[in-house]
Design an enzyme around this catalytic site. Structure first.
Site, PDB file in Angstrom:
ATOM      1  N   GLY A  25       0.875  -1.169   0.000  1.00  0.00           N
ATOM      2  CA  GLY A  25       0.000   0.000   0.000  1.00  0.00           C
ATOM      3  C   GLY A  25       0.915   1.222   0.000  1.00  0.00           C
ATOM      4  N   SER A  26       0.359   2.409   0.091  1.00  0.00           N
ATOM      5  CA  SER A  26       1.208   3.613   0.037  1.00  0.00           C
ATOM      6  C   SER A  26       2.198   3.637   1.205  1.00  0.00           C
ATOM      7  CB  SER A  26       0.331   4.866   0.060  1.00  0.00           C
ATOM      8  OG  SER A  26      -0.541   4.809   1.181  1.00  0.00           O
ATOM      9  N   GLU A  28       3.956   1.355   2.287  1.00  0.00           N
ATOM     10  CA  GLU A  28       5.086   0.443   2.073  1.00  0.00           C
ATOM     11  C   GLU A  28       5.984   0.928   0.943  1.00  0.00           C
ATOM     12  OE1 GLU A  28       1.757  -0.690   2.378  1.00  0.00           O
ATOM     13  OE2 GLU A  28       2.297  -0.828   4.495  1.00  0.00           O
ATOM     14  N   GLU A  47      -3.410 -10.825   1.636  1.00  0.00           N
ATOM     15  CA  GLU A  47      -2.341 -11.020   2.629  1.00  0.00           C
ATOM     16  C   GLU A  47      -2.341 -12.428   3.231  1.00  0.00           C
ATOM     17  OE1 GLU A  47      -4.317  -8.482   2.351  1.00  0.00           O
ATOM     18  OE2 GLU A  47      -3.083  -6.668   2.197  1.00  0.00           O
ATOM     19  N   HIS A  70       0.417  -4.349   4.392  1.00  0.00           N
ATOM     20  CA  HIS A  70      -0.070  -2.979   4.388  1.00  0.00           C
ATOM     21  C   HIS A  70      -0.829  -2.644   5.674  1.00  0.00           C
ATOM     22  CE1 HIS A  70      -1.684   0.795   3.232  1.00  0.00           C
ATOM     23  NE2 HIS A  70      -2.928   0.346   3.167  1.00  0.00           N
ATOM     24  N   HIS A 281      -7.634 -32.226  19.385  1.00  0.00           N
ATOM     25  CA  HIS A 281      -8.573 -31.512  18.490  1.00  0.00           C
ATOM     26  C   HIS A 281      -9.998 -31.777  18.955  1.00  0.00           C
ATOM     27  CE1 HIS A 281      -9.757 -30.443  14.065  1.00  0.00           C
ATOM     28  NE2 HIS A 281     -10.587 -29.948  14.941  1.00  0.00           N
ATOM     29  N   GLY A 402      -4.535 -25.835  11.590  1.00  0.00           N
ATOM     30  CA  GLY A 402      -5.789 -26.218  10.936  1.00  0.00           C
ATOM     31  C   GLY A 402      -6.492 -25.032  10.310  1.00  0.00           C
TER      32      GLY A 402
HETATM   33  C1  TZD Z   1     -10.120 -20.452   8.118  1.00  0.00           C
HETATM   34  C2  TZD Z   1     -10.954 -21.649   8.496  1.00  0.00           C
HETATM   35  N1  TZD Z   1     -12.298 -21.580   8.377  1.00  0.00           N
HETATM   36  C3  TZD Z   1     -13.083 -22.647   8.703  1.00  0.00           C
HETATM   37  C4  TZD Z   1     -12.523 -23.795   9.204  1.00  0.00           C
HETATM   38  C5  TZD Z   1     -13.412 -24.933   9.651  1.00  0.00           C
HETATM   39  N2  TZD Z   1     -13.203 -26.158   8.866  1.00  0.00           N
HETATM   40  C6  TZD Z   1     -13.761 -26.377   7.644  1.00  0.00           C
HETATM   41  C7  TZD Z   1     -14.644 -25.374   6.952  1.00  0.00           C
HETATM   42  C8  TZD Z   1     -13.473 -27.614   7.106  1.00  0.00           C
HETATM   43  C9  TZD Z   1     -13.950 -28.217   5.829  1.00  0.00           C
HETATM   44  C10 TZD Z   1     -12.821 -28.553   4.897  1.00  0.00           C
HETATM   45  O1  TZD Z   1     -13.412 -28.971   3.691  1.00  0.00           O
HETATM   46  P1  TZD Z   1     -12.505 -29.443   2.490  1.00  0.00           P
HETATM   47  O2  TZD Z   1     -13.407 -29.548   1.316  1.00  0.00           O
HETATM   48  O3  TZD Z   1     -11.348 -28.580   2.345  1.00  0.00           O
HETATM   49  O4  TZD Z   1     -11.966 -30.863   2.897  1.00  0.00           O
HETATM   50  P2  TZD Z   1     -12.796 -32.172   3.238  1.00  0.00           P
HETATM   51  O5  TZD Z   1     -14.038 -32.151   2.393  1.00  0.00           O
HETATM   52  O6  TZD Z   1     -11.859 -33.298   2.846  1.00  0.00           O
HETATM   53  O7  TZD Z   1     -13.067 -32.147   4.692  1.00  0.00           O
HETATM   54  S1  TZD Z   1     -12.423 -28.428   8.184  1.00  0.00           S
HETATM   55  C11 TZD Z   1     -12.431 -27.180   9.334  1.00  0.00           C
HETATM   56  O8  TZD Z   1     -11.807 -27.185  10.430  1.00  0.00           O
HETATM   57  C12 TZD Z   1     -11.105 -23.822   9.360  1.00  0.00           C
HETATM   58  N3  TZD Z   1     -10.462 -24.912   9.877  1.00  0.00           N
HETATM   59  N4  TZD Z   1     -10.356 -22.747   8.981  1.00  0.00           N
END
Ligand code: TZD
Ligand code: CA
Length: 529
Positions: A25-26, A28, A47, A70, A281, A402
């Protein structure tokens, strides 16, 4: 007198940070002005893509990486990707342009108000220098903080009117600074660890991402074979620290308190190296340890060691610990474990859709053995570890927190850092949307990643979780109607849609022969994680 700009680039150059991942952005532009010929700038269109690419580059190269964002808006967009970089201990030096010093307090446009607070708690250190003369020293501190254990991202906010300011000659002491960690264990510590292992009847080894990050994979193999130990990968695996076809390999531990205790029942000593204890988890309460088991944790991360809910810990350089430990251990007379059975060939799926297992069988048969996988399809992780062989260090990367949106950009960063190895991104059709514009960076810089989109038209993992949490009626779990070939072509990446095993084999072969990025969209059936 030298300027903040010239001394800062000298520091970056001598410390090896000559590639910049950014979105400007400006604020930077005064930093990017007169950009040196021997530096490389890699633009990401969002980003989250910028930090994802930088994370992948840092993970694959082991080097610290400069990121330039930015102000507040750019930093905010990066926070999702930063969750992964924080938990993967990626040494990212994240800089963000700040408004001119005299206009911060009045909160003018592009003022990053209270800038150092914004990225916490996902950075090791966060700072905005109190005067222009301190910028080079602060940049030097940021670089060394990022790379000293436990490695991790840092954040530096720099007002844009600082760069042309002059600094004193003393600043020339900064670029050549050599700051290294010496974390070898004492003889007493190693003798105690060796004695615990010698006295154990049935020890088991649990390995985490730091073993792969420190390239201690061969030492871990030597330890497992010396003591004829079963080897598990720590839960929520973001890397592959041990060959998954080795006789000692037993799989990835479930990310559940009760599940881990059940899986490790019968072992009287659990030696965890290079992983938090543990990255649980799903909520599955139970005993932290099986009856009669003791746990010893070896890590370079004092915070990981301190926050564990049980066991003893040794904090230090894990390579140094393994190198000092191995000479102390005699060959065990235990019988080596038998290798896990290799799964029989998967059925191909159904009309118009492939089973993920058959996709993985094809990959395992057709790709170079030193391929690097970047994986982000949550529901297919177990099947992938069972069916795809990974034997070399640096062969597998998965979002460490994740946080989705890692896979596509990280694959670009990993490939930039690994020009001699092919990178294959195996991405779910849900995950692929969070940082889809990474495809533009792949095309723009001709980064020959093979992007495989597993298209089951749902958030497969959430289907499974919704059953576990008795929330099957929850909305927002299906993602129908996406055309990743059209999206890829829109960003400049060639793409194929395949619905049969033979067509997938042909498309994969074409992609492996290509020297440009290619995307393969594969409709798949849904499987349980
Ligand atoms: C930024 C973000 N948003 C939402 C999730 C929640 N989430 C989501 C939305 C998943 C679905 C992944 O679907 P995919 O199509 O990438 O893979 P699969 O169909 O094999 O599970 S797994 C999971 O933890 C996350 N982990 N991170
Ligand atoms: Ca999916």
């Amino acid at each position: 007198m030298p300027s903040v700009h010239s001394v800062s680039y000298s520091i970056l150059r001598q410390q090896g940070l000559d590639i910049v991942f950014g979105n400007p952005g400006s604020n930077e532009l005064p930093f990017l002005k007169d950009f040196p010929e021997d530096f490389r700038y890699v633009l990401g269109l969002h980003e989250g893509v910028v930090v994802g690419m930088a994370d992948g580059y840092a993970l694959a190269s082991g080097k610290s990486v400069l990121v330039n964002l930015h102000a507040a808006a750019g930093t905010g967009n990066a926070m999702g990707a930063l969750t992964n970089a924080w938990y993967s201990h990626s040494p990212l030096v994240i800089t963000a342009g700040q408004q001119a010093r005299s206009m911060i307090g009045v909160e003018s446009m592009l003022a990053n108000v209270d800038a150092p607070s914004l990225p916490r708690p996902l950075v090791k250190w966060s700072y905005e220098p109190s005067c222009p003369e301190d910028v080079p020293r602060a940049l030097s501190q940021a670089i060394h903080m990022a790379s000293l254990p436990a490695r991790g991202p840092v954040y530096l906010s720099i007002p844009h009117d600082d760069w042309q300011c002059e600094v004193g000659e003393e600043a020339s002491l900064l670029p050549p600074r050599d700051v290294h960690h010496a974390g070898a264990p004492s003889d007493t510590q190693i003798d105690a660890l060796a004695e615990h292992l010698d006295q154990a009847d049935n020890p088991v080894l649990v390995l985490g991402p730091e073993v792969d990050a420190e390239r201690a994979n061969a030492l871990a193999i030597e330890l497992a074979e010396r003591l004829c130990m079963e080897v598990w990968i720590a839960p929520s695996a973001s890397r592959c620290p041990f060959p998954n076809r080795h006789a000692c390999f037993r799989g990835v531990l479930p990310a559940a308190i009760s599940g881990i205790s059940e899986q490790l029942a019968g072992h009287d000593l659990i030696l965890v190296i290079g992983a938090p204890v543990f990255r649980y988890h799903q909520y599955a309460p139970g005993r932290y340890l099986p009856d009669g088991a003791h746990l010893i944790h070896v890590t370079s991360d004092a915070q990981e060691a301190a926050r564990a809910p049980m066991g003893n810990a040794l904090v230090g350089d894990i390579r140094a610990v393994l190198e000092a430990l191995l000479p102390k251990l005699a060959q065990s007379d235990r019988t080596m474990p038998d290798p896990l059975p290799i799964p029989s060939p998967a059925n191909s799926g159904e009309i118009g859709r492939l089973s993920p297992e058959s996709v993985f069988d094809v990959l395992n048969d057709r790709v170079p053995d030193d391929v690097i996988y970047v994986k982000e399809s949550t529901s297919t992780v177990t099947a992938f570890w069972q069916r795809v062989e990974m034997r070399h260090p640096g062969s597998y990367f998965f979002p460490a927190a994740g946080g989705l949106g890692f896979g596509l950009p990280a694959a670009v960063g990993v490939q930039l850092a690994s020009p001699d190895r092919r990178v294959i991104a195996v991405i779910g059709d849900g995950s692929a949307n969070y940082a889809i514009s990474a495809l533009w960076s792949a095309a723009r810089y001709n980064v020959p990643v093979i992007f495989i989109i597993l298209k089951n038209e749902t958030y497969g993992a959430l289907r499974w979780f919704s059953k576990m949490l008795d929330a099957e009626s929850a909305p927002g779990i299906d993602v129908p109607g996406l055309d990743f070939c059209a999206l890829a072509r829109g960003y400049g990446v060639e793409a194929n849609h395949v619905e049969t095993r033979q067509k997938f084999e042909e498309a994969l072969s074409q992609a492996l022969d290509a020297s440009c990025p290619m995307l393969i969209e594969v409709p798949t059936t849904t499987i349980e994680p």
